[in-house]
Design a protein around this motif. Structure first.
Motif, PDB file in Angstrom:
ATOM      1  N   GLN A   8      -0.919 -13.904 -17.037  1.00 42.16           N
ATOM      2  CA  GLN A   8      -2.261 -13.936 -16.468  1.00 42.16           C
ATOM      3  C   GLN A   8      -2.285 -13.015 -15.259  1.00 42.16           C
ATOM      4  OE1 GLN A   8      -3.456 -17.699 -14.864  1.00 42.16           O
ATOM      5  NE2 GLN A   8      -5.557 -17.054 -14.576  1.00 42.16           N
ATOM      6  N   ILE A   9      -3.253 -12.140 -15.218  1.00 38.49           N
ATOM      7  CA  ILE A   9      -3.424 -11.237 -14.084  1.00 38.49           C
ATOM      8  C   ILE A   9      -4.786 -11.520 -13.480  1.00 38.49           C
ATOM      9  CG2 ILE A   9      -3.619  -8.834 -13.347  1.00 38.49           C
ATOM     10  CD1 ILE A   9      -1.847  -8.110 -15.753  1.00 38.49           C
ATOM     11  N   LYS A  10      -4.795 -11.742 -12.171  1.00 35.10           N
ATOM     12  CA  LYS A  10      -6.067 -11.991 -11.498  1.00 35.10           C
ATOM     13  C   LYS A  10      -6.075 -11.276 -10.158  1.00 35.10           C
ATOM     14  CE  LYS A  10      -4.625 -16.309  -9.407  1.00 35.10           C
ATOM     15  NZ  LYS A  10      -4.965 -17.694  -9.155  1.00 35.10           N
ATOM     16  N   VAL A  11      -7.255 -11.035  -9.641  1.00 32.76           N
ATOM     17  CA  VAL A  11      -7.416 -10.359  -8.364  1.00 32.76           C
ATOM     18  C   VAL A  11      -7.282 -11.384  -7.249  1.00 32.76           C
ATOM     19  CG1 VAL A  11      -9.007  -9.067  -6.911  1.00 32.76           C
ATOM     20  CG2 VAL A  11      -8.913  -8.606  -9.366  1.00 32.76           C
ATOM     21  N   ASP A  12      -6.486 -11.060  -6.248  1.00 36.06           N
ATOM     22  CA  ASP A  12      -6.357 -11.898  -5.054  1.00 36.06           C
ATOM     23  C   ASP A  12      -7.388 -11.380  -4.058  1.00 36.06           C
ATOM     24  OD1 ASP A  12      -5.663 -13.054  -2.601  1.00 36.06           O
ATOM     25  OD2 ASP A  12      -3.512 -13.057  -3.102  1.00 36.06           O
ATOM     26  N   GLN A  13      -8.539 -12.014  -4.044  1.00 30.58           N
ATOM     27  CA  GLN A  13      -9.655 -11.550  -3.228  1.00 30.58           C
ATOM     28  C   GLN A  13      -9.322 -11.550  -1.743  1.00 30.58           C
ATOM     29  OE1 GLN A  13     -12.263 -10.101  -4.335  1.00 30.58           O
ATOM     30  NE2 GLN A  13     -12.309 -10.693  -6.475  1.00 30.58           N
ATOM     31  N   GLU A  14      -8.641 -12.594  -1.268  1.00 29.59           N
ATOM     32  CA  GLU A  14      -8.313 -12.676   0.156  1.00 29.59           C
ATOM     33  C   GLU A  14      -7.357 -11.563   0.571  1.00 29.59           C
ATOM     34  OE1 GLU A  14      -6.912 -16.584   1.085  1.00 29.59           O
ATOM     35  OE2 GLU A  14      -8.742 -17.528   0.339  1.00 29.59           O
ATOM     36  N   ALA A  15      -6.321 -11.325  -0.212  1.00 26.66           N
ATOM     37  CA  ALA A  15      -5.367 -10.265   0.108  1.00 26.66           C
ATOM     38  C   ALA A  15      -6.042  -8.896   0.034  1.00 26.66           C
ATOM     39  CB  ALA A  15      -4.165 -10.316  -0.829  1.00 26.66           C
ATOM     40  N   THR A  16      -6.930  -8.729  -0.920  1.00 27.30           N
ATOM     41  CA  THR A  16      -7.658  -7.465  -1.056  1.00 27.30           C
ATOM     42  C   THR A  16      -8.508  -7.205   0.185  1.00 27.30           C
ATOM     43  OG1 THR A  16      -7.702  -7.657  -3.457  1.00 27.30           O
ATOM     44  CG2 THR A  16      -9.333  -6.190  -2.464  1.00 27.30           C
ATOM     45  N   GLU A  17      -9.184  -8.233   0.668  1.00 28.21           N
ATOM     46  CA  GLU A  17     -10.036  -8.089   1.850  1.00 28.21           C
ATOM     47  C   GLU A  17      -9.195  -7.784   3.096  1.00 28.21           C
ATOM     48  OE1 GLU A  17     -13.370  -7.476   3.894  1.00 28.21           O
ATOM     49  OE2 GLU A  17     -13.254  -7.794   1.735  1.00 28.21           O
ATOM     50  N   ARG A  18      -8.048  -8.484   3.249  1.00 26.11           N
ATOM     51  CA  ARG A  18      -7.167  -8.197   4.396  1.00 26.11           C
ATOM     52  C   ARG A  18      -6.674  -6.761   4.341  1.00 26.11           C
ATOM     53  NH1 ARG A  18      -5.075 -13.244   2.984  1.00 26.11           N
ATOM     54  NH2 ARG A  18      -3.225 -12.274   2.055  1.00 26.11           N
ATOM     55  N   ARG A  19      -6.301  -6.300   3.156  1.00 22.73           N
ATOM     56  CA  ARG A  19      -5.807  -4.922   2.995  1.00 22.73           C
ATOM     57  C   ARG A  19      -6.901  -3.920   3.348  1.00 22.73           C
ATOM     58  NH1 ARG A  19      -5.646  -1.073  -1.103  1.00 22.73           N
ATOM     59  NH2 ARG A  19      -3.784   0.220  -1.044  1.00 22.73           N
ATOM     60  N   LYS A  20      -8.114  -4.174   2.866  1.00 21.88           N
ATOM     61  CA  LYS A  20      -9.243  -3.277   3.157  1.00 21.88           C
ATOM     62  C   LYS A  20      -9.501  -3.201   4.664  1.00 21.88           C
ATOM     63  CE  LYS A  20     -14.144  -2.598   2.151  1.00 21.88           C
ATOM     64  NZ  LYS A  20     -14.434  -2.169   3.498  1.00 21.88           N
ATOM     65  N   LYS A  21      -9.477  -4.358   5.337  1.00 21.64           N
ATOM     66  CA  LYS A  21      -9.706  -4.369   6.791  1.00 21.64           C
ATOM     67  C   LYS A  21      -8.610  -3.603   7.522  1.00 21.64           C
ATOM     68  CE  LYS A  21     -12.368  -8.627   7.051  1.00 21.64           C
ATOM     69  NZ  LYS A  21     -12.402 -10.023   7.499  1.00 21.64           N
ATOM     70  N   SER A  22      -7.371  -3.766   7.080  1.00 18.46           N
ATOM     71  CA  SER A  22      -6.259  -3.061   7.705  1.00 18.46           C
ATOM     72  C   SER A  22      -6.406  -1.550   7.537  1.00 18.46           C
ATOM     73  CB  SER A  22      -4.944  -3.540   7.080  1.00 18.46           C
ATOM     74  OG  SER A  22      -3.862  -2.804   7.585  1.00 18.46           O
ATOM     75  N   ILE A  23      -6.774  -1.121   6.351  1.00 17.62           N
ATOM     76  CA  ILE A  23      -6.953   0.311   6.086  1.00 17.62           C
ATOM     77  C   ILE A  23      -8.120   0.854   6.906  1.00 17.62           C
ATOM     78  CG2 ILE A  23      -7.674   1.977   4.320  1.00 17.62           C
ATOM     79  CD1 ILE A  23      -5.984   0.266   2.335  1.00 17.62           C
ATOM     80  N   ASP A  24      -9.220   0.102   6.967  1.00 18.45           N
ATOM     81  CA  ASP A  24     -10.372   0.535   7.760  1.00 18.45           C
ATOM     82  C   ASP A  24     -10.000   0.666   9.237  1.00 18.45           C
ATOM     83  OD1 ASP A  24     -11.955   0.613   5.503  1.00 18.45           O
ATOM     84  OD2 ASP A  24     -12.950  -1.311   5.901  1.00 18.45           O
ATOM     85  N   GLN A  25      -9.224  -0.290   9.743  1.00 19.14           N
ATOM     86  CA  GLN A  25      -8.795  -0.254  11.136  1.00 19.14           C
ATOM     87  C   GLN A  25      -7.933   0.983  11.399  1.00 19.14           C
ATOM     88  OE1 GLN A  25      -6.638  -3.714  12.405  1.00 19.14           O
ATOM     89  NE2 GLN A  25      -6.332  -2.927  14.486  1.00 19.14           N
ATOM     90  N   LEU A  26      -6.995   1.271  10.517  1.00 18.32           N
ATOM     91  CA  LEU A  26      -6.146   2.467  10.674  1.00 18.32           C
ATOM     92  C   LEU A  26      -6.983   3.739  10.637  1.00 18.32           C
ATOM     93  CD1 LEU A  26      -3.085   1.513   8.477  1.00 18.32           C
ATOM     94  CD2 LEU A  26      -3.095   1.840  10.949  1.00 18.32           C
ATOM     95  N   ALA A  27      -7.930   3.801   9.719  1.00 20.44           N
ATOM     96  CA  ALA A  27      -8.784   4.978   9.602  1.00 20.44           C
ATOM     97  C   ALA A  27      -9.592   5.175  10.874  1.00 20.44           C
ATOM     98  CB  ALA A  27      -9.694   4.859   8.389  1.00 20.44           C
ATOM     99  N   ASN A  28     -10.107   4.092  11.423  1.00 22.50           N
ATOM    100  CA  ASN A  28     -10.882   4.179  12.668  1.00 22.50           C
ATOM    101  C   ASN A  28     -10.019   4.692  13.820  1.00 22.50           C
ATOM    102  OD1 ASN A  28     -13.273   3.318  11.526  1.00 22.50           O
ATOM    103  ND2 ASN A  28     -12.903   1.168  12.014  1.00 22.50           N
ATOM    104  N   GLU A  29      -8.761   4.234  13.881  1.00 19.13           N
ATOM    105  CA  GLU A  29      -7.852   4.687  14.929  1.00 19.13           C
ATOM    106  C   GLU A  29      -7.543   6.177  14.786  1.00 19.13           C
ATOM    107  OE1 GLU A  29      -4.398   2.190  14.824  1.00 19.13           O
ATOM    108  OE2 GLU A  29      -5.559   0.377  15.232  1.00 19.13           O
ATOM    109  N   VAL A  30      -7.313   6.599  13.579  1.00 18.73           N
ATOM    110  CA  VAL A  30      -6.943   8.012  13.327  1.00 18.73           C
ATOM    111  C   VAL A  30      -8.120   8.941  13.622  1.00 18.73           C
ATOM    112  CG1 VAL A  30      -6.334   9.678  11.523  1.00 18.73           C
ATOM    113  CG2 VAL A  30      -5.122   7.496  11.674  1.00 18.73           C
ATOM    114  N   PHE A  31      -9.304   8.565  13.167  1.00 18.29           N
ATOM    115  CA  PHE A  31     -10.447   9.457  13.275  1.00 18.29           C
ATOM    116  C   PHE A  31     -11.198   9.314  14.606  1.00 18.29           C
ATOM    117  CE2 PHE A  31      -9.892   9.124   8.605  1.00 18.29           C
ATOM    118  CZ  PHE A  31      -9.518  10.444   8.409  1.00 18.29           C
ATOM    119  N   SER A  32     -10.844   8.356  15.426  1.00 20.33           N
ATOM    120  CA  SER A  32     -11.535   8.218  16.707  1.00 20.33           C
ATOM    121  C   SER A  32     -10.861   9.028  17.803  1.00 20.33           C
ATOM    122  CB  SER A  32     -11.597   6.738  17.123  1.00 20.33           C
ATOM    123  OG  SER A  32     -10.317   6.251  17.395  1.00 20.33           O
ATOM    124  N   GLU A  33      -9.709   9.597  17.487  1.00 21.92           N
ATOM    125  CA  GLU A  33      -8.981  10.369  18.515  1.00 21.92           C
ATOM    126  C   GLU A  33      -9.512  11.734  18.691  1.00 21.92           C
ATOM    127  OE1 GLU A  33      -4.860  10.232  17.410  1.00 21.92           O
ATOM    128  OE2 GLU A  33      -4.766   8.096  17.766  1.00 21.92           O
TER     129      GLU A  33
END
Length: 66
Positions: free
Chosen positions: A41-66
Motif C-alpha cells: 500500500q502506498i499513500k501520501v503522508d500529507q503532514e510530512a509533505t506540508e513540513r517539507r514544503k514549508k522547509s523548502i519555502d523557508q530556504l528559498a526565501n533565505e536564498v532569494f532575500s539576500e
C-alpha cells in the motif's frame, strides 16, 4: 498479485504481471519467503509533505532575500 520471486543481496525481487521489481528487503515483512504473495500500500503522508514544503519555502526565501 505480487509474489516474492527471490532475494538478491539487499533486495527482494517481486513479480507483478510477469515483470520483476527490485524492492529493498527492509521494506518487506520479516519472514517472507519466495512464493509468498504480498500486498503493498502506498499513500501520501500529507503532514510530512506540508513540513517539507514549508522547509523548502523557508530556504528559498533565505536564498532569494539576500
Amino acid at each position: 498479485m505480487l509474489v516474492i520471486d527471490r532475494f538478491e543481496g539487499e533486495y527482494a525481487l517481486i513479480e507483478y504481471r510477469r515483470r520483476i521489481f527490485h524492492i529493498p528487503k527492509m521494506l518487506v515483512p520479516k519472514g517472507v519467503k519466495p512464493g509468498d504473495v504480498i500486498n503493498i500500500q502506498i499513500k501520501v503522508d500529507q503532514e510530512a509533505t506540508e513540513r517539507r514544503k514549508k522547509s523548502i519555502d523557508q530556504l528559498a526565501n533565505e536564498v532569494f532575500s539576500e
